[in-house]
Motif scaffolding. Sequence first.
Motif, PDB file in Angstrom:
ATOM      1  N   HIS A   1      -7.154  34.987 -30.845  1.00  0.00           N
ATOM      2  CA  HIS A   1      -6.901  36.467 -30.798  1.00  0.00           C
ATOM      3  C   HIS A   1      -8.155  36.754 -32.313  1.00  0.00           C
ATOM      4  O   HIS A   1      -8.438  38.315 -31.375  1.00  0.00           O
ATOM      5  CB  HIS A   1      -5.747  36.626 -31.013  1.00  0.00           C
ATOM      6  CG  HIS A   1      -5.232  36.839 -29.770  1.00  0.00           C
ATOM      7  ND1 HIS A   1      -5.859  37.358 -28.055  1.00  0.00           N
ATOM      8  CD2 HIS A   1      -3.816  36.096 -29.299  1.00  0.00           C
ATOM      9  CE1 HIS A   1      -4.423  37.445 -27.065  1.00  0.00           C
ATOM     10  NE2 HIS A   1      -3.855  36.444 -27.882  1.00  0.00           N
TER      11      HIS A   1
ATOM     12  N   LYS B   1      -6.380  28.430 -14.115  1.00  0.00           N
ATOM     13  CA  LYS B   1      -4.894  28.331 -14.864  1.00  0.00           C
ATOM     14  C   LYS B   1      -4.167  29.764 -15.529  1.00  0.00           C
ATOM     15  O   LYS B   1      -3.757  30.430 -14.966  1.00  0.00           O
ATOM     16  CB  LYS B   1      -5.324  27.786 -15.785  1.00  0.00           C
ATOM     17  CG  LYS B   1      -3.755  26.359 -15.345  1.00  0.00           C
ATOM     18  CD  LYS B   1      -3.945  24.911 -16.227  1.00  0.00           C
ATOM     19  CE  LYS B   1      -2.673  25.448 -16.457  1.00  0.00           C
ATOM     20  NZ  LYS B   1      -1.986  24.163 -18.146  1.00  0.00           N
ATOM     21  N   ALA B   2      -5.633  30.341 -15.655  1.00  0.00           N
ATOM     22  CA  ALA B   2      -5.675  31.493 -16.569  1.00  0.00           C
ATOM     23  C   ALA B   2      -6.129  33.085 -15.506  1.00  0.00           C
ATOM     24  O   ALA B   2      -5.917  34.039 -15.557  1.00  0.00           O
ATOM     25  CB  ALA B   2      -7.238  31.957 -17.342  1.00  0.00           C
TER      26      ALA B   2
ATOM     27  N   GLY C   1      -2.532  31.854 -23.352  1.00  0.00           N
ATOM     28  CA  GLY C   1      -1.125  31.326 -22.421  1.00  0.00           C
ATOM     29  C   GLY C   1      -1.928  30.318 -21.676  1.00  0.00           C
ATOM     30  O   GLY C   1      -0.994  28.832 -21.049  1.00  0.00           O
ATOM     31  N   ALA C   2      -2.851  29.774 -20.843  1.00  0.00           N
ATOM     32  CA  ALA C   2      -3.564  28.853 -20.384  1.00  0.00           C
ATOM     33  C   ALA C   2      -3.713  27.527 -20.550  1.00  0.00           C
ATOM     34  O   ALA C   2      -3.682  26.412 -20.183  1.00  0.00           O
ATOM     35  CB  ALA C   2      -4.796  29.654 -19.070  1.00  0.00           C
TER      36      ALA C   2
ATOM     37  N   ALA D   1      -5.569  36.707 -23.987  1.00  0.00           N
ATOM     38  CA  ALA D   1      -3.810  36.321 -24.252  1.00  0.00           C
ATOM     39  C   ALA D   1      -4.412  35.478 -22.695  1.00  0.00           C
ATOM     40  O   ALA D   1      -3.069  34.733 -23.081  1.00  0.00           O
ATOM     41  CB  ALA D   1      -3.566  37.632 -23.675  1.00  0.00           C
ATOM     42  N   LEU D   2      -5.273  35.814 -21.380  1.00  0.00           N
ATOM     43  CA  LEU D   2      -4.972  34.921 -20.524  1.00  0.00           C
ATOM     44  C   LEU D   2      -5.772  33.536 -20.365  1.00  0.00           C
ATOM     45  O   LEU D   2      -4.471  31.986 -19.992  1.00  0.00           O
ATOM     46  CB  LEU D   2      -6.014  35.551 -19.659  1.00  0.00           C
ATOM     47  CG  LEU D   2      -4.820  37.114 -18.613  1.00  0.00           C
ATOM     48  CD1 LEU D   2      -6.425  37.391 -17.623  1.00  0.00           C
ATOM     49  CD2 LEU D   2      -3.914  36.689 -18.456  1.00  0.00           C
TER      50      LEU D   2
ATOM     51  N   THR E   1      -2.359  30.315 -31.729  1.00  0.00           N
ATOM     52  CA  THR E   1      -2.785  31.930 -30.837  1.00  0.00           C
ATOM     53  C   THR E   1      -3.617  32.752 -31.152  1.00  0.00           C
ATOM     54  O   THR E   1      -4.573  34.337 -31.067  1.00  0.00           O
ATOM     55  CB  THR E   1      -1.689  32.704 -29.927  1.00  0.00           C
ATOM     56  OG1 THR E   1      -1.262  31.595 -29.149  1.00  0.00           O
ATOM     57  CG2 THR E   1      -1.766  33.490 -28.806  1.00  0.00           C
TER      58      THR E   1
ATOM     59  N   ASP F   1      -0.150  26.663 -29.771  1.00  0.00           N
ATOM     60  CA  ASP F   1       1.192  27.192 -29.632  1.00  0.00           C
ATOM     61  C   ASP F   1       0.616  29.033 -31.086  1.00  0.00           C
ATOM     62  O   ASP F   1      -0.365  29.064 -31.174  1.00  0.00           O
ATOM     63  CB  ASP F   1       1.457  26.478 -30.915  1.00  0.00           C
ATOM     64  CG  ASP F   1      -0.011  25.847 -32.102  1.00  0.00           C
ATOM     65  OD1 ASP F   1      -0.501  27.046 -32.712  1.00  0.00           O
ATOM     66  OD2 ASP F   1       0.448  25.201 -32.700  1.00  0.00           O
ATOM     67  N   ARG F   2       2.165  29.441 -31.423  1.00  0.00           N
ATOM     68  CA  ARG F   2       1.372  30.427 -32.445  1.00  0.00           C
ATOM     69  C   ARG F   2       0.353  30.696 -33.076  1.00  0.00           C
ATOM     70  O   ARG F   2       0.052  31.823 -32.955  1.00  0.00           O
ATOM     71  CB  ARG F   2       3.391  30.735 -33.474  1.00  0.00           C
ATOM     72  CG  ARG F   2       2.754  32.345 -33.326  1.00  0.00           C
ATOM     73  CD  ARG F   2       4.117  32.785 -34.215  1.00  0.00           C
ATOM     74  NE  ARG F   2       3.722  34.291 -34.704  1.00  0.00           N
ATOM     75  CZ  ARG F   2       5.276  35.033 -34.389  1.00  0.00           C
ATOM     76  NH1 ARG F   2       6.424  35.098 -33.717  1.00  0.00           N
ATOM     77  NH2 ARG F   2       4.576  36.499 -35.575  1.00  0.00           N
TER      78      ARG F   2
ATOM     79  N   GLY G   1      -2.159  27.049 -22.803  1.00  0.00           N
ATOM     80  CA  GLY G   1      -0.872  26.309 -23.591  1.00  0.00           C
ATOM     81  C   GLY G   1      -0.706  26.621 -25.576  1.00  0.00           C
ATOM     82  O   GLY G   1      -0.781  25.785 -26.054  1.00  0.00           O
TER      83      GLY G   1
END
Length: 87
Positions: A75, A34-35, A62-63, A58-59, A71, A67-68, A65
């Motif tokens: 990070h 997925k990533a 995203g993979a 980041a990948l 994320t 939320d902000r 899913g």
Amino acid sequence: MENGPETDPRRAFGQALRTLRQGARLTQQELAHKAGLGIRTLSDLERGTAGPRPATAALLAGALGLDRPGTEGFHALAHAAWRTARG
């Protein structure tokens, strides 16, 4: 002085990544696909033997899913792990 297992940012990131992957009910192979990453890369990250590049984090976010807020936290862990891995 080296970081111990409890304080090593790469291990902390790896544990968080594994927990998120398992929570998403994905195998390592599924998440890697997925990533757009290799299975070995994902395995190294989960074991804490590597730190993720910012683009890799980041990948993965995203993979997964995320939320902000998820994320942002992901990070932050990834950044600490990347800094440690680079020495």
